[in-house]
Write a protein that holds these residues in place. Sequence first.
Motif, PDB file in Angstrom:
ATOM      1  N   SER A 198     -12.560  32.664  20.563  1.00  0.00           N
ATOM      2  CA  SER A 198     -11.657  31.872  21.391  1.00  0.00           C
ATOM      3  C   SER A 198     -10.884  32.843  22.268  1.00  0.00           C
ATOM      4  O   SER A 198     -10.468  33.911  21.830  1.00  0.00           O
ATOM      5  CB  SER A 198     -10.692  31.058  20.528  1.00  0.00           C
ATOM      6  N   PHE A 199     -10.725  32.481  23.479  1.00  0.00           N
ATOM      7  CA  PHE A 199     -10.044  33.344  24.436  1.00  0.00           C
ATOM      8  C   PHE A 199      -8.745  32.685  24.851  1.00  0.00           C
ATOM      9  O   PHE A 199      -8.747  31.619  25.443  1.00  0.00           O
ATOM     10  CB  PHE A 199     -10.925  33.576  25.669  1.00  0.00           C
ATOM     11  N   THR A 200      -7.636  33.319  24.514  1.00  0.00           N
ATOM     12  CA  THR A 200      -6.365  32.792  24.966  1.00  0.00           C
ATOM     13  C   THR A 200      -6.234  33.124  26.441  1.00  0.00           C
ATOM     14  O   THR A 200      -6.734  34.137  26.909  1.00  0.00           O
ATOM     15  CB  THR A 200      -5.193  33.413  24.177  1.00  0.00           C
ATOM     16  N   GLY A 201      -5.582  32.277  27.159  1.00  0.00           N
ATOM     17  CA  GLY A 201      -5.462  32.506  28.586  1.00  0.00           C
ATOM     18  C   GLY A 201      -6.610  31.889  29.352  1.00  0.00           C
ATOM     19  O   GLY A 201      -6.624  31.916  30.557  1.00  0.00           O
ATOM     20  N   GLY A 202      -7.605  31.344  28.669  1.00  0.00           N
ATOM     21  CA  GLY A 202      -8.620  30.552  29.325  1.00  0.00           C
ATOM     22  C   GLY A 202      -9.879  31.257  29.776  1.00  0.00           C
ATOM     23  O   GLY A 202     -10.902  30.643  29.901  1.00  0.00           O
ATOM     24  N   ILE A 203      -9.828  32.529  30.036  1.00  0.00           N
ATOM     25  CA  ILE A 203     -10.998  33.235  30.550  1.00  0.00           C
ATOM     26  C   ILE A 203     -11.105  34.547  29.780  1.00  0.00           C
ATOM     27  O   ILE A 203     -10.078  35.126  29.410  1.00  0.00           O
ATOM     28  CB  ILE A 203     -10.886  33.457  32.077  1.00  0.00           C
ATOM     29  N   SER A 204     -12.316  34.986  29.526  1.00  0.00           N
ATOM     30  CA  SER A 204     -12.446  36.231  28.768  1.00  0.00           C
ATOM     31  C   SER A 204     -11.855  37.393  29.565  1.00  0.00           C
ATOM     32  O   SER A 204     -11.837  37.381  30.795  1.00  0.00           O
ATOM     33  CB  SER A 204     -13.912  36.515  28.441  1.00  0.00           C
ATOM     34  N   LYS A 205     -11.387  38.361  28.843  1.00  0.00           N
ATOM     35  CA  LYS A 205     -10.758  39.525  29.470  1.00  0.00           C
ATOM     36  C   LYS A 205     -11.731  40.231  30.425  1.00  0.00           C
ATOM     37  O   LYS A 205     -11.358  40.630  31.523  1.00  0.00           O
ATOM     38  CB  LYS A 205     -10.284  40.489  28.382  1.00  0.00           C
ATOM     39  N   HIS A 206     -12.977  40.340  30.005  1.00  0.00           N
ATOM     40  CA  HIS A 206     -13.983  40.998  30.824  1.00  0.00           C
ATOM     41  C   HIS A 206     -14.211  40.253  32.142  1.00  0.00           C
ATOM     42  O   HIS A 206     -14.247  40.860  33.209  1.00  0.00           O
ATOM     43  CB  HIS A 206     -15.300  41.106  30.050  1.00  0.00           C
ATOM     44  N   LYS A 207     -14.346  38.936  32.063  1.00  0.00           N
ATOM     45  CA  LYS A 207     -14.580  38.157  33.287  1.00  0.00           C
ATOM     46  C   LYS A 207     -13.352  38.182  34.199  1.00  0.00           C
ATOM     47  O   LYS A 207     -13.481  38.225  35.415  1.00  0.00           O
ATOM     48  CB  LYS A 207     -14.983  36.728  32.953  1.00  0.00           C
ATOM     49  N   LEU A 208     -12.175  38.164  33.607  1.00  0.00           N
ATOM     50  CA  LEU A 208     -10.949  38.236  34.404  1.00  0.00           C
ATOM     51  C   LEU A 208     -10.869  39.576  35.128  1.00  0.00           C
ATOM     52  O   LEU A 208     -10.588  39.633  36.331  1.00  0.00           O
ATOM     53  CB  LEU A 208      -9.725  38.031  33.515  1.00  0.00           C
ATOM     54  N   GLN A 209     -11.148  40.664  34.425  1.00  0.00           N
ATOM     55  CA  GLN A 209     -11.133  41.989  35.049  1.00  0.00           C
ATOM     56  C   GLN A 209     -12.199  42.094  36.133  1.00  0.00           C
ATOM     57  O   GLN A 209     -11.964  42.699  37.179  1.00  0.00           O
ATOM     58  CB  GLN A 209     -11.344  43.076  33.991  1.00  0.00           C
ATOM     59  N   GLN A 210     -13.347  41.507  35.879  1.00  0.00           N
ATOM     60  CA  GLN A 210     -14.439  41.512  36.857  1.00  0.00           C
ATOM     61  C   GLN A 210     -14.022  40.753  38.118  1.00  0.00           C
ATOM     62  O   GLN A 210     -14.264  41.217  39.239  1.00  0.00           O
ATOM     63  CB  GLN A 210     -15.677  40.871  36.223  1.00  0.00           C
ATOM     64  N   ALA A 211     -13.368  39.615  37.949  1.00  0.00           N
ATOM     65  CA  ALA A 211     -12.920  38.815  39.095  1.00  0.00           C
ATOM     66  C   ALA A 211     -11.842  39.560  39.887  1.00  0.00           C
ATOM     67  O   ALA A 211     -11.883  39.601  41.124  1.00  0.00           O
ATOM     68  CB  ALA A 211     -12.391  37.466  38.625  1.00  0.00           C
ATOM     69  N   ILE A 212     -10.907  40.170  39.191  1.00  0.00           N
ATOM     70  CA  ILE A 212      -9.827  40.911  39.855  1.00  0.00           C
ATOM     71  C   ILE A 212     -10.398  42.107  40.606  1.00  0.00           C
ATOM     72  O   ILE A 212     -10.002  42.380  41.737  1.00  0.00           O
ATOM     73  CB  ILE A 212      -8.751  41.323  38.830  1.00  0.00           C
TER      74      ILE A 212
END
Length: 124
Positions: free
Chosen positions: A15-29
């Motif tokens: 389960s990912f708190t914040g809604g999006i996995s950390k890896h995908k969030l970093q990739q998007a940023i």
Amino acid sequence: HLLQHYSTRKPVLNSFTGGISKHKLQQAIAYIQDHLAEDISLEAIAAEVGMSQYHFGRLFKQATGFSPYQFALKCRVERGKELLLNNKRTISEVALEVGFSSQSHFTQSFKKLLGVTPKQLIKQ
């Protein structure tokens, strides 16, 4: 059914708190920051992380508190601030370099986010 009722080990669910996995969030940023000077679309960012536009937009806002557009705008203003403080460039050159269509739009966004205009920042 068998695993649920007769297994001694409980299944581990990611389960990912914040809604999006950390890896995908970093990739998007990283994608947003790498493409600031370009016209960044929600479609392109979502494709980069392998998600639908709608789902990505919702999860990104849940994780960061900003829509992808607002986040990109914030990044552009921050990069513009760095360029103005560290380099001897005109405001219009910086505005175009960080992806704004005009100096006016850059100045408006800059003042809205930072509370001062680019010219006021340079004079400080």
